[in-house]
Design an enzyme around this catalytic site. Structure first.
Site, PDB file in Angstrom:
ATOM      1  N   GLU A  70       0.814  -1.230   0.000  1.00 51.36           N
ATOM      2  CA  GLU A  70       0.000   0.000   0.000  1.00 51.36           C
ATOM      3  C   GLU A  70       0.842   1.272   0.000  1.00 51.36           C
ATOM      4  O   GLU A  70       0.415   2.316  -0.496  1.00 51.36           O
ATOM      5  CB  GLU A  70      -0.950   0.012   1.197  1.00 51.36           C
ATOM      6  CG  GLU A  70      -2.105  -0.977   1.091  1.00 51.36           C
ATOM      7  CD  GLU A  70      -1.776  -2.355   1.624  1.00 51.36           C
ATOM      8  OE1 GLU A  70      -0.580  -2.626   1.908  1.00 51.36           O
ATOM      9  OE2 GLU A  70      -2.709  -3.175   1.768  1.00 51.36           O
ATOM     10  N   PHE A 132     -11.897  -6.691  13.969  1.00 55.34           N
ATOM     11  CA  PHE A 132     -10.839  -7.222  13.100  1.00 55.34           C
ATOM     12  C   PHE A 132     -10.414  -6.144  12.094  1.00 55.34           C
ATOM     13  O   PHE A 132     -11.239  -5.543  11.424  1.00 55.34           O
ATOM     14  CB  PHE A 132     -11.359  -8.467  12.374  1.00 55.34           C
ATOM     15  CG  PHE A 132     -10.361  -9.018  11.386  1.00 55.34           C
ATOM     16  CD1 PHE A 132      -9.123  -9.499  11.810  1.00 55.34           C
ATOM     17  CD2 PHE A 132     -10.642  -9.039  10.029  1.00 55.34           C
ATOM     18  CE1 PHE A 132      -8.194  -9.986  10.897  1.00 55.34           C
ATOM     19  CE2 PHE A 132      -9.723  -9.533   9.108  1.00 55.34           C
ATOM     20  CZ  PHE A 132      -8.492 -10.003   9.548  1.00 55.34           C
ATOM     21  N   GLN A 133      -9.130  -5.925  12.007  1.00 53.67           N
ATOM     22  CA  GLN A 133      -8.527  -4.936  11.092  1.00 53.67           C
ATOM     23  C   GLN A 133      -9.081  -3.526  11.308  1.00 53.67           C
ATOM     24  O   GLN A 133      -9.259  -2.772  10.355  1.00 53.67           O
ATOM     25  CB  GLN A 133      -8.672  -5.379   9.640  1.00 53.67           C
ATOM     26  CG  GLN A 133      -7.869  -6.659   9.377  1.00 53.67           C
ATOM     27  CD  GLN A 133      -7.628  -6.963   7.923  1.00 53.67           C
ATOM     28  OE1 GLN A 133      -8.477  -6.679   7.092  1.00 53.67           O
ATOM     29  NE2 GLN A 133      -6.475  -7.537   7.624  1.00 53.67           N
ATOM     30  N   LYS A 182     -17.477  -0.286   6.072  1.00 54.57           N
ATOM     31  CA  LYS A 182     -17.960  -1.295   5.121  1.00 54.57           C
ATOM     32  C   LYS A 182     -19.472  -1.172   4.889  1.00 54.57           C
ATOM     33  O   LYS A 182     -19.948  -1.291   3.756  1.00 54.57           O
ATOM     34  CB  LYS A 182     -17.616  -2.690   5.648  1.00 54.57           C
ATOM     35  CG  LYS A 182     -17.854  -3.766   4.610  1.00 54.57           C
ATOM     36  CD  LYS A 182     -17.173  -5.059   4.987  1.00 54.57           C
ATOM     37  CE  LYS A 182     -17.373  -6.094   3.887  1.00 54.57           C
ATOM     38  NZ  LYS A 182     -16.645  -7.322   4.137  1.00 54.57           N
ATOM     39  N   MET A 501      24.469   8.511   2.173  1.00 55.04           N
ATOM     40  CA  MET A 501      24.264   9.793   2.849  1.00 55.04           C
ATOM     41  C   MET A 501      24.533   9.649   4.342  1.00 55.04           C
ATOM     42  O   MET A 501      25.076  10.557   4.984  1.00 55.04           O
ATOM     43  CB  MET A 501      22.836  10.295   2.585  1.00 55.04           C
ATOM     44  CG  MET A 501      22.584  11.709   3.048  1.00 55.04           C
ATOM     45  SD  MET A 501      23.797  12.864   2.387  1.00 55.04           S
ATOM     46  CE  MET A 501      22.919  13.573   1.013  1.00 55.04           C
TER      47      MET A 501
HETATM   48  C1  LIG Z   1      18.731  14.370   1.635  1.00 56.44           C
HETATM   49  C2  LIG Z   1      18.030  15.681   1.437  1.00 56.44           C
HETATM   50  C3  LIG Z   1      18.764  16.842   1.250  1.00 56.44           C
HETATM   51  C4  LIG Z   1      18.130  18.047   0.996  1.00 56.44           C
HETATM   52  N1  LIG Z   1      18.890  19.144   0.713  1.00 56.44           N
HETATM   53  C5  LIG Z   1      18.279  20.257   0.240  1.00 56.44           C
HETATM   54  C6  LIG Z   1      19.035  21.370  -0.263  1.00 56.44           C
HETATM   55  O1  LIG Z   1      20.257  21.357  -0.285  1.00 56.44           O
HETATM   56  N2  LIG Z   1      18.368  22.421  -0.752  1.00 56.44           N
HETATM   57  C7  LIG Z   1      16.993  22.473  -0.776  1.00 56.44           C
HETATM   58  O2  LIG Z   1      16.416  23.431  -1.295  1.00 56.44           O
HETATM   59  N3  LIG Z   1      16.247  21.473  -0.250  1.00 56.44           N
HETATM   60  C8  LIG Z   1      16.864  20.370   0.222  1.00 56.44           C
HETATM   61  N4  LIG Z   1      16.096  19.322   0.680  1.00 56.44           N
HETATM   62  C9  LIG Z   1      14.628  19.453   0.645  1.00 56.44           C
HETATM   63  C10 LIG Z   1      14.090  20.168   1.881  1.00 56.44           C
HETATM   64  O3  LIG Z   1      14.011  19.250   2.932  1.00 56.44           O
HETATM   65  C11 LIG Z   1      12.686  20.774   1.575  1.00 56.44           C
HETATM   66  O4  LIG Z   1      11.823  19.763   1.133  1.00 56.44           O
HETATM   67  C12 LIG Z   1      12.702  21.848   0.513  1.00 56.44           C
HETATM   68  O5  LIG Z   1      13.775  22.740   0.702  1.00 56.44           O
HETATM   69  C13 LIG Z   1      11.398  22.640   0.553  1.00 56.44           C
HETATM   70  O6  LIG Z   1      11.209  23.295  -0.655  1.00 56.44           O
HETATM   71  P1  LIG Z   1      10.282  24.569  -0.794  1.00 56.44           P
HETATM   72  O7  LIG Z   1      10.695  25.642   0.151  1.00 56.44           O
HETATM   73  O8  LIG Z   1      10.262  24.882  -2.235  1.00 56.44           O
HETATM   74  O9  LIG Z   1       8.875  24.115  -0.228  1.00 56.44           O
HETATM   75  P2  LIG Z   1       7.698  23.156  -0.661  1.00 56.44           P
HETATM   76  O10 LIG Z   1       7.633  22.058   0.328  1.00 56.44           O
HETATM   77  O11 LIG Z   1       7.698  22.836  -2.082  1.00 56.44           O
HETATM   78  O12 LIG Z   1       6.485  24.125  -0.279  1.00 56.44           O
HETATM   79  C14 LIG Z   1       5.895  24.960  -1.191  1.00 56.44           C
HETATM   80  C15 LIG Z   1       5.485  26.269  -0.568  1.00 56.44           C
HETATM   81  O13 LIG Z   1       4.726  26.945  -1.573  1.00 56.44           O
HETATM   82  C16 LIG Z   1       3.437  27.270  -1.076  1.00 56.44           C
HETATM   83  N5  LIG Z   1       2.483  27.113  -2.174  1.00 56.44           N
HETATM   84  C17 LIG Z   1       1.903  25.997  -2.637  1.00 56.44           C
HETATM   85  N6  LIG Z   1       1.083  26.265  -3.671  1.00 56.44           N
HETATM   86  C18 LIG Z   1       1.154  27.601  -3.859  1.00 56.44           C
HETATM   87  C19 LIG Z   1       0.534  28.492  -4.772  1.00 56.44           C
HETATM   88  N7  LIG Z   1      -0.322  28.080  -5.723  1.00 56.44           N
HETATM   89  N8  LIG Z   1       0.813  29.806  -4.674  1.00 56.44           N
HETATM   90  C20 LIG Z   1       1.676  30.279  -3.718  1.00 56.44           C
HETATM   91  N9  LIG Z   1       2.295  29.468  -2.826  1.00 56.44           N
HETATM   92  C21 LIG Z   1       2.041  28.151  -2.905  1.00 56.44           C
HETATM   93  C22 LIG Z   1       3.179  26.330   0.079  1.00 56.44           C
HETATM   94  O14 LIG Z   1       2.261  26.908   0.993  1.00 56.44           O
HETATM   95  C23 LIG Z   1       4.581  26.132   0.650  1.00 56.44           C
HETATM   96  O15 LIG Z   1       4.892  27.136   1.598  1.00 56.44           O
HETATM   97  C24 LIG Z   1      16.715  18.110   0.982  1.00 56.44           C
HETATM   98  C25 LIG Z   1      15.968  16.955   1.223  1.00 56.44           C
HETATM   99  C26 LIG Z   1      16.611  15.743   1.433  1.00 56.44           C
HETATM  100  C27 LIG Z   1      15.786  14.514   1.632  1.00 56.44           C
HETATM  101  C1  LIG Z   2      12.488   5.408   5.009  1.00 53.63           C
HETATM  102  C2  LIG Z   2      13.773   6.062   5.372  1.00 53.63           C
HETATM  103  N1  LIG Z   2      14.586   5.519   6.308  1.00 53.63           N
HETATM  104  C3  LIG Z   2      15.763   6.107   6.619  1.00 53.63           C
HETATM  105  C4  LIG Z   2      16.148   7.265   6.010  1.00 53.63           C
HETATM  106  C5  LIG Z   2      17.486   7.930   6.365  1.00 53.63           C
HETATM  107  N2  LIG Z   2      18.372   7.940   5.207  1.00 53.63           N
HETATM  108  C6  LIG Z   2      18.530   9.011   4.405  1.00 53.63           C
HETATM  109  S1  LIG Z   2      19.552   8.760   3.128  1.00 53.63           S
HETATM  110  C7  LIG Z   2      19.854   7.178   3.616  1.00 53.63           C
HETATM  111  C8  LIG Z   2      20.773   6.293   2.837  1.00 53.63           C
HETATM  112  C9  LIG Z   2      20.286   5.963   1.477  1.00 53.63           C
HETATM  113  O1  LIG Z   2      21.098   4.971   0.896  1.00 53.63           O
HETATM  114  P1  LIG Z   2      21.066   4.663  -0.639  1.00 53.63           P
HETATM  115  O2  LIG Z   2      19.664   4.498  -1.095  1.00 53.63           O
HETATM  116  O3  LIG Z   2      21.990   3.557  -0.939  1.00 53.63           O
HETATM  117  O4  LIG Z   2      21.554   6.024  -1.287  1.00 53.63           O
HETATM  118  P2  LIG Z   2      23.013   6.713  -1.260  1.00 53.63           P
HETATM  119  O5  LIG Z   2      22.978   7.739  -0.180  1.00 53.63           O
HETATM  120  O6  LIG Z   2      24.028   5.654  -1.026  1.00 53.63           O
HETATM  121  O7  LIG Z   2      23.125   7.334  -2.605  1.00 53.63           O
HETATM  122  C10 LIG Z   2      19.160   6.884   4.798  1.00 53.63           C
HETATM  123  C11 LIG Z   2      19.215   5.590   5.507  1.00 53.63           C
HETATM  124  C12 LIG Z   2      15.243   7.813   5.070  1.00 53.63           C
HETATM  125  N3  LIG Z   2      15.499   8.986   4.460  1.00 53.63           N
HETATM  126  N4  LIG Z   2      14.093   7.190   4.749  1.00 53.63           N
END
Ligand SMILES: Cc1cc2nc3c(=O)[nH]c(=O)nc-3n(C[C@H](O)[C@H](O)[C@H](O)COP(=O)(O)OP(=O)(O)OC[C@H]3O[C@@H](n4cnc5c(N)ncnc54)[C@H](O)[C@@H]3O)c2cc1C
Ligand SMILES: Cc1ncc(C[n+]2csc(CCOP(=O)(O)OP(=O)(O)O)c2C)c(N)n1
Ligand SMILES: [Mg+2]
Length: 592
Positions: A70, A132-133, A182, A501
């Site tokens: 799911e 159940f469930q 249901k 990472m």
């Molecule tokens: C491993 C990892 C590393 C990351 N590193 C980075 C990084 O280096 N740099 C980075 O930028 N992010 C990074 N992120 C992502 C970060 O965690 C956030 O998800 C991201 O920065 C949020 O983007 P955003 O501000 O564009 O917001 P979003 O989550 O896209 O939010 C959108 C915003 O726009 C508003 N909005 C929506 N629709 C409308 C509309 N029609 N009109 C006006 N406003 C609207 C919403 O209210 C909200 O405030 C990383 C994520 C991971 C998993």
């Molecule tokens: C469901 C979930 N569990 C744990 C994490 C924490 N986490 C972020 S990156 C990462 C490693 C990912 O490994 P891989 O897919 O091999 O990518 P790589 O960083 O090696 O490119 C982990 C465990 C996560 N983001 N999501």
């Protein structure tokens, strides 16, 4: 004259309204989905939803896709929504069906993705009796949905569905759960048609921004010496990329995207400084810190973007913030000119004010500002060892893929980890809704289901998943779904044998204590792909990267799993360490 989908839907609703029918709740639900123009539903059956599945059996306009878990149903519908802008729909049974879906729902919620998730529930008389469930779906999902409903009477089903779709797609989009016991799906009710209007006293999102505020913003923007336009996912969600392009072209100001906004502005344009934030470019982060006027558009000042808030506040700048959600404004960073409204409406008004204004941007100051930016850009912070012929550099795989597909009709999904950041840095997105990833929740496992959802909606497009050997195993069972529904996708696994990472953080922040980040006993991905009925390829040498990608693309009708053995020690740079300011970047291993 073109008839919009919404008009078609309301015409269908009106005609359905002409004749009243005795239908089961499940049949009403299906009628509602048809009236909303839904073509695909991803789901998994179980006792509580069997009447709904029976109603699906008796219709042929909606294709149901049977996933293998799911979580993947919700991710696939979410990927579909991100790529098309339409509401994604998933269907799960009660109890474990719903709890399995929770990660998918939370993922969509954090990135503001419009979705309707229909869950089965035990019969109304059994609710609260540890049936159940049974699980408390409304309670469990409350913090991770835009809204949720428990339908207690089949008479309310049609209007509830109308509200659910309306809430999901308007204002700040988000997932809405509709929990259907249901007996509600079984009981008969007189159906008089799908409502064509919905009114909710407590829910009236603002679209039009305040004219006075927009005028104040214009004044600040035109007087700026070091302006910067910081744009995010909201530009894509609001379908405002054309307006953004026009604005930037008129002003000539530098622009950046967040991870969620990539593609909102063409990456190949010189005015684009790259992604900003924790793994952003020097030029994008330095401009953020040193600008004097910041225009934030549909971006929420995330902690991965702003870094240490005190450090960010050390430099004075005026901030204008356009966002549809008032609760996003001044949440993490105090802003000077809030503009609550839809980004498309507000930018359109701003553009027309700029056209009418006699004042123009300060060309001299802007030229100096660009000169400073070019000195930052000249550091070429995304350079890596391109000449290395001994080991595949992960960046090289992404760059090669980009070179091969930049003019193609291609979508790129990713999982979470280093590979995600390299995809964001080295695949240069010029168009909106082509880069599909989980930013807010950072959910490993989304890559394959996202690709599957997109491929169904866009059968003519090429869909690639850039993943890691860790992430890909979290929803690998969906390779089976890809075969059943003929959704051929191309999986590029950057296999570094590490939870890369995590390993990177352990190297940098935990003195190299690599606690449980090495993956031993990985499956043979080539054989695994073959076992699922697909093509597997093992690629171990840099010179084989391009031929492998070429061959995989030629196999148009097949899902191909490319196992690229990449450098296990490579790190993502630039990097802002936890707690540091956004200009305090590590640029390479020499900084460690
Ligand atoms: C491993 C990892 C590393 C990351 N590193 C980075 C990084 O280096 N740099 C980075 O930028 N992010 C990074 N992120 C992502 C970060 O965690 C956030 O998800 C991201 O920065 C949020 O983007 P955003 O501000 O564009 O917001 P979003 O989550 O896209 O939010 C959108 C915003 O726009 C508003 N909005 C929506 N629709 C409308 C509309 N029609 N009109 C006006 N406003 C609207 C919403 O209210 C909200 O405030 C990383 C994520 C991971 C998993
Ligand atoms: C469901 C979930 N569990 C744990 C994490 C924490 N986490 C972020 S990156 C990462 C490693 C990912 O490994 P891989 O897919 O091999 O990518 P790589 O960083 O090696 O490119 C982990 C465990 C996560 N983001 N999501
Ligand atoms: Mg890995």
């Amino acid at each position: 004259m073109e008839i919009s989908k919404a008009e078609l839907a309301s015409a269908a609703a009106a005609s359905a309204g002409n004749q009243s029918q005795e239908l089961t709740g499940a049949e009403v639900l299906v009628k509602a989905l048809q009236a909303e123009g839904v073509n695909y539903v991803w789901g998994y059956p179980g006792g509580a939803v069997l009447y709904i599945y029976d109603a699906f059996y008796k219709q042929d306009t909606i294709q149901h896709v049977l996933v293998r878990h799911e979580q993947a149903a919700v991710h696939a519908a979410d990927g579909f929504a991100r790529a098309t802008g339409e509401v994604g729909v998933a269907l799960v049974t009660s109890g474990p069906g719903l709890t399995n879906a929770v990660t998918g729902i939370a993922t969509a919620y954090m990135d503001s993705i419009p979705m309707v998730i229909i869950s089965g529930q035990v019969p109304t008389a059994a609710i609260g009796l540890d049936a159940f469930q049974e699980c408390d779906t409304v309670g469990i999902t409350r913090p991770i949905v835009k809204h949720n409903f428990l339908v207690k009477d089949p008479k309310d089903l049609a209007m509830t569905m109308k509200k659910a779709f309306h809430i999901a797609r308007t204002g700040r989009p988000g997932p809405v759960v509709v929990d259907v016991p249901k007996d509600v799906s079984f009981k008969k009710v007189t159906y008089t048609g799908y409502p064509d209007k919905v009114e909710m006293r407590s829910y009236n999102p603002v679209r039009k921004g305040h004219g006075g505020q927009i005028r104040k913003a214009l004044q600040l923007l035109l007087n700026a010496k070091r302006p910067y336009i910081y744009t995010g996912g909201g530009v894509l969600l609001g379908n405002a990329t054309n307006e953004l392009r026009t604005l930037v072209d008129m002003l000539g100001y530098p622009v950046t995207n967040t991870l969620m906004g990539l593609g909102a502005y063409p990456a190949s344009d010189r005015k684009f400084l790259g992604m900003l934030g924790m793994h952003g470019t020097i030029e994008a982060n330095n401009a953020m810190q040193n600008c004097d006027v910041l225009l934030a558009v549909g971006a929420r000042f995330d902690d991965r973007v702003i870094g240490n808030v005190k450090h960010f506040a050390q430099n004075e700048r005026k901030i204008i913030h356009i966002d549809i959600d008032p609760s996003s404004i001044s949440k993490r960073v105090k802003v000077d000119i809030p503009i609550v409204g839809d980004v498309k409406d507000v930018l359109t008004e701003l553009i027309s004010m700029i056209r009418e204004a006699t004042q123009k941007p300060d060309a001299g100051a802007l030229a100096d500002w660009w000169k400073t930016i070019e000195t930052w850009r000249s550091k070429d912070c995304l350079k890596y060892d391109r000449g290395n012929q001994d080991v595949i550099k992960p960046q090289y795989v992404v760059e090669t893929l980009w070179n091969m597909t930049k003019d193609a009709d291609a979508y790129i999904t990713s999982d979470v980890g280093q590979h995600q950041m390299w995809a964001a840095q080295y695949y240069r997105f010029d168009e909106p809704r082509r880069w599909i990833n989980s930013g807010g929740l950072g959910t490993m496992g989304v890559g394959i289901p996202y690709a599957m959802g997109i491929k169904l909606a866009k059968p003519e497009s090429e869909v690639f998943t850039i993943t890691g050997e860790g992430s890909v195993q979290m929803c690998i069972q969906e390779l089976s779904t890809c075969l059943q529904y003929n959704t051929p996708i191309k999986i590029c696994a950057l296999n570094n044998r590490y939870l890369g990472m995590v390993r990177q953080w352990q190297e940098i922040e935990y003195s190299g204590r690599y606690s449980h980040s090495y993956m031993d006993a990985l499956p043979n991905f080539v054989k695994l792909a073959e076992a699922y009925g697909h093509v597997g390829m093992l690629i171990e040498r840099p010179q084989d990267v391009e031929p492998a990608l070429r061959e995989a693309r030629k196999l148009k009708d097949r899902t191909v799993f490319m196992d690229f053995r990449t450098d296990p020690t490579e790190n993502v740079f630039p990097m802002v360490k936890a707690g540091m300011g956004i200009t305090e970047m590590l640029l390479g291993s020499e900084d460690l």
